[in-house]
Scaffold this motif. Sequence first.
Motif, short mmCIF file in Angstrom:
data_model
loop_
_atom_site.label_atom_id
_atom_site.label_comp_id
_atom_site.label_asym_id
_atom_site.label_seq_id
_atom_site.Cartn_x
_atom_site.Cartn_y
_atom_site.Cartn_z
N LEU A 3 87.01 -10.07 -43.93
CA LEU A 3 86.07 -10.45 -44.99
C LEU A 3 86.29 -9.65 -46.26
CD1 LEU A 3 82.84 -10.84 -42.82
CD2 LEU A 3 83.96 -12.67 -44.09
N SER A 4 86.66 -8.37 -46.12
CA SER A 4 86.90 -7.53 -47.30
C SER A 4 88.06 -8.05 -48.13
CB SER A 4 87.18 -6.08 -46.86
OG SER A 4 86.05 -5.53 -46.21
N SER A 5 89.03 -8.69 -47.49
CA SER A 5 90.16 -9.23 -48.23
C SER A 5 89.75 -10.36 -49.16
CB SER A 5 91.24 -9.71 -47.25
OG SER A 5 90.76 -10.81 -46.49
N GLN A 6 88.59 -10.99 -48.91
CA GLN A 6 88.11 -12.07 -49.76
C GLN A 6 87.12 -11.60 -50.82
OE1 GLN A 6 86.81 -15.63 -47.64
NE2 GLN A 6 87.91 -15.01 -45.78
N LEU A 7 86.71 -10.33 -50.73
CA LEU A 7 85.70 -9.81 -51.63
C LEU A 7 86.24 -8.58 -52.36
CD1 LEU A 7 82.70 -9.98 -49.14
CD2 LEU A 7 83.16 -11.57 -51.01
N THR A 8 85.97 -8.50 -53.64
CA THR A 8 86.43 -7.35 -54.43
C THR A 8 85.29 -6.51 -54.97
OG1 THR A 8 86.53 -8.77 -56.40
CG2 THR A 8 88.56 -8.52 -55.12
N ILE A 43 81.14 -18.71 -36.03
CA ILE A 43 80.87 -17.94 -37.25
C ILE A 43 80.24 -18.87 -38.27
CG2 ILE A 43 83.25 -18.32 -38.06
CD1 ILE A 43 83.03 -15.58 -39.48
N GLY A 44 79.20 -18.41 -38.93
CA GLY A 44 78.50 -19.22 -39.92
C GLY A 44 77.94 -18.34 -41.01
N ALA A 45 77.67 -18.94 -42.16
CA ALA A 45 77.14 -18.21 -43.32
C ALA A 45 75.74 -18.71 -43.64
CB ALA A 45 78.06 -18.38 -44.52
N LEU A 46 74.92 -17.80 -44.24
CA LEU A 46 73.56 -18.12 -44.62
C LEU A 46 73.35 -17.85 -46.10
CD1 LEU A 46 71.55 -16.44 -41.70
CD2 LEU A 46 72.18 -18.83 -41.91
N THR A 47 72.61 -18.74 -46.74
CA THR A 47 72.13 -18.54 -48.10
C THR A 47 70.62 -18.66 -48.06
OG1 THR A 47 74.14 -19.55 -49.02
CG2 THR A 47 72.25 -19.35 -50.48
N LEU A 48 69.91 -17.63 -48.49
CA LEU A 48 68.46 -17.56 -48.29
C LEU A 48 67.70 -17.69 -49.59
CD1 LEU A 48 68.32 -14.58 -45.74
CD2 LEU A 48 68.56 -17.02 -45.27
N PHE A 49 66.56 -18.38 -49.49
CA PHE A 49 65.62 -18.51 -50.60
C PHE A 49 64.26 -18.85 -49.99
CE2 PHE A 49 63.76 -20.65 -54.42
CZ PHE A 49 63.92 -19.59 -55.30
N SER A 50 63.21 -18.61 -50.73
CA SER A 50 61.88 -18.94 -50.22
C SER A 50 61.06 -19.60 -51.31
CB SER A 50 61.16 -17.67 -49.72
OG SER A 50 60.99 -16.75 -50.77
N GLY A 51 60.12 -20.42 -50.89
CA GLY A 51 59.28 -21.13 -51.86
C GLY A 51 58.38 -22.13 -51.15
N PRO A 52 57.65 -22.93 -51.94
CA PRO A 52 56.71 -23.90 -51.33
C PRO A 52 57.43 -25.16 -50.85
CG PRO A 52 56.55 -23.98 -53.72
CD PRO A 52 57.51 -22.87 -53.41
N ILE A 53 56.93 -25.70 -49.76
CA ILE A 53 57.41 -26.97 -49.22
C ILE A 53 56.18 -27.85 -49.02
CG2 ILE A 53 57.34 -26.05 -46.87
CD1 ILE A 53 59.63 -27.91 -46.14
N ARG A 75 80.85 -19.20 -51.56
CA ARG A 75 81.66 -19.71 -50.44
C ARG A 75 82.54 -18.59 -49.90
NH1 ARG A 75 82.46 -25.30 -49.88
NH2 ARG A 75 81.40 -26.59 -51.45
N LEU A 76 82.80 -18.66 -48.61
CA LEU A 76 83.76 -17.78 -47.95
C LEU A 76 84.62 -18.62 -47.02
CD1 LEU A 76 81.55 -14.66 -46.99
CD2 LEU A 76 83.40 -14.70 -48.68
N ASP A 77 85.87 -18.22 -46.87
CA ASP A 77 86.77 -18.95 -45.96
C ASP A 77 86.55 -18.40 -44.54
OD1 ASP A 77 88.71 -20.32 -44.67
OD2 ASP A 77 90.37 -19.71 -45.97
N LEU A 78 85.57 -18.98 -43.86
CA LEU A 78 85.22 -18.49 -42.52
C LEU A 78 86.27 -18.89 -41.49
CD1 LEU A 78 81.37 -19.15 -42.51
CD2 LEU A 78 82.60 -17.09 -43.18
N ASP A 79 86.96 -20.00 -41.72
CA ASP A 79 88.03 -20.40 -40.79
C ASP A 79 89.15 -19.37 -40.79
OD1 ASP A 79 86.75 -22.69 -39.97
OD2 ASP A 79 87.63 -23.93 -41.56
N ALA A 80 89.44 -18.79 -41.95
CA ALA A 80 90.48 -17.76 -42.02
C ALA A 80 90.05 -16.52 -41.25
CB ALA A 80 90.76 -17.41 -43.49
N VAL A 81 88.76 -16.19 -41.31
CA VAL A 81 88.27 -15.03 -40.55
C VAL A 81 88.38 -15.28 -39.06
CG1 VAL A 81 86.25 -13.59 -40.10
CG2 VAL A 81 86.69 -14.41 -42.43
N ARG A 82 88.04 -16.49 -38.63
CA ARG A 82 88.13 -16.81 -37.20
C ARG A 82 89.57 -16.74 -36.70
NH1 ARG A 82 85.75 -22.43 -35.16
NH2 ARG A 82 83.78 -21.32 -35.47
#
Length: 399
Positions: free
Chosen positions: A245-250, A100-110, A84-91
């Motif tokens: 964003l860097s302020s939320q990540l170390t 602004i939106g975030a993506l989480t990616l994965f692939s596999g069978p459907i 998770r990231l606080d995207l509202d704080a970035v905006r």
Amino acid sequence: MSLRVEQSLSQLLHEAFVSLRTLGKRSILALLGIVIGSSSVVALINIGHNAAVDAAMIFKDMGTDTLVVQFPAKGSNNVPMRTRLDLDAVRQAVPGIAHIGALTLFSGPIVFHGRTVNANFVGSTANIQHAMRLPLREGRFLSPFDANETYGVIGDQLAEALSAPGDPLQLGDRVRINDYLFLVVGILRDQPRAMLMPVQANESLFVPADGMRRIYATPQISNVIIRAAPDQDMERIAREAAIALSSQLTEHTVEIQVPQQMIDGMTRQSRTFAYLLLALGAISLVGGGVGVMNVMLMNVSERRREIGIRMALGARQRDIRNLFLLEAVTLTAVGALCGAVLGMTAAWLYAWLSGWQFSLAVAALPLGVGSTLLVGLFFGIYPAVSASRLQPVEALRDE
């Protein structure tokens, strides 16, 4: 006075055409060399221009107001990215961000009705639709109220791949991923491939970011997509968004791709490519100019007696020089015009075969025709000057 000049010029042009016609095949071969050189310059300038336009359009499809953020790990550590990231704080911290939106990616069978297809699974926040410009064909996109639901929005090509004659995938159908059934609440419209986007929407299933745990045990944010409001300084937004964003990540760095910078780089690269093609065309044109000089030297050699008679009747050196120079320019002008038509046709055909949208380079015709005339003038000077320096007595001795 002007009438006398016009009559003199028209007479010179008439004599030039008559002389070139008497040269026969040699004149045609020289003309062919000029046509090839001129058409090469015109065609290659247009091909380079259309290549640059096509390359720039690939990046412009995603919009120059869109930023793609990545999060590579610092150094050699293997610390997983946050979920998770606080995207509202970035905006709030960065004026000018529209979506602004975030993506989480994965692939596999459907799976749908026994048909299995490999797909991209995209865990997305609700605002990703506007950030990525995702148009809907049917239904709706995911909302903040769908966070804990097994809902999905499917791409057009993926929906087609899961469909069968008489059994198309429709709104309200359920697709299976692992042991979960996801209800299709929206189907995206088919859209061009966006080269800079981390995922192709046509081939993906969008599900709520919180629901990615049903598909993948340890989901991680892979990208953040930022879309700016109109008329914003994209480099400023990129710098300020990176700081926020860097302020939320170390344990991770923040890398932001600015499309306009890539477009500018592609434009410079394509311009260099166009210069290279222009140099190749110029070499071909110089070869045609050498052919013109060779024909004109032979023309002077065969008309030595005529030159002597003209001088004996009162023709001045500059009259003889202008006569042969005009013949060289006339031959070159005809070749330049034919080469311009041939070059434009070749450039259009190349663009059509390449699947490009043809557009005329502004400099193509002026450079192609102008450089051809200059080459003809340059290579025609030496034969013309040689003819004007002949001595009447020596010229009249020729049989």
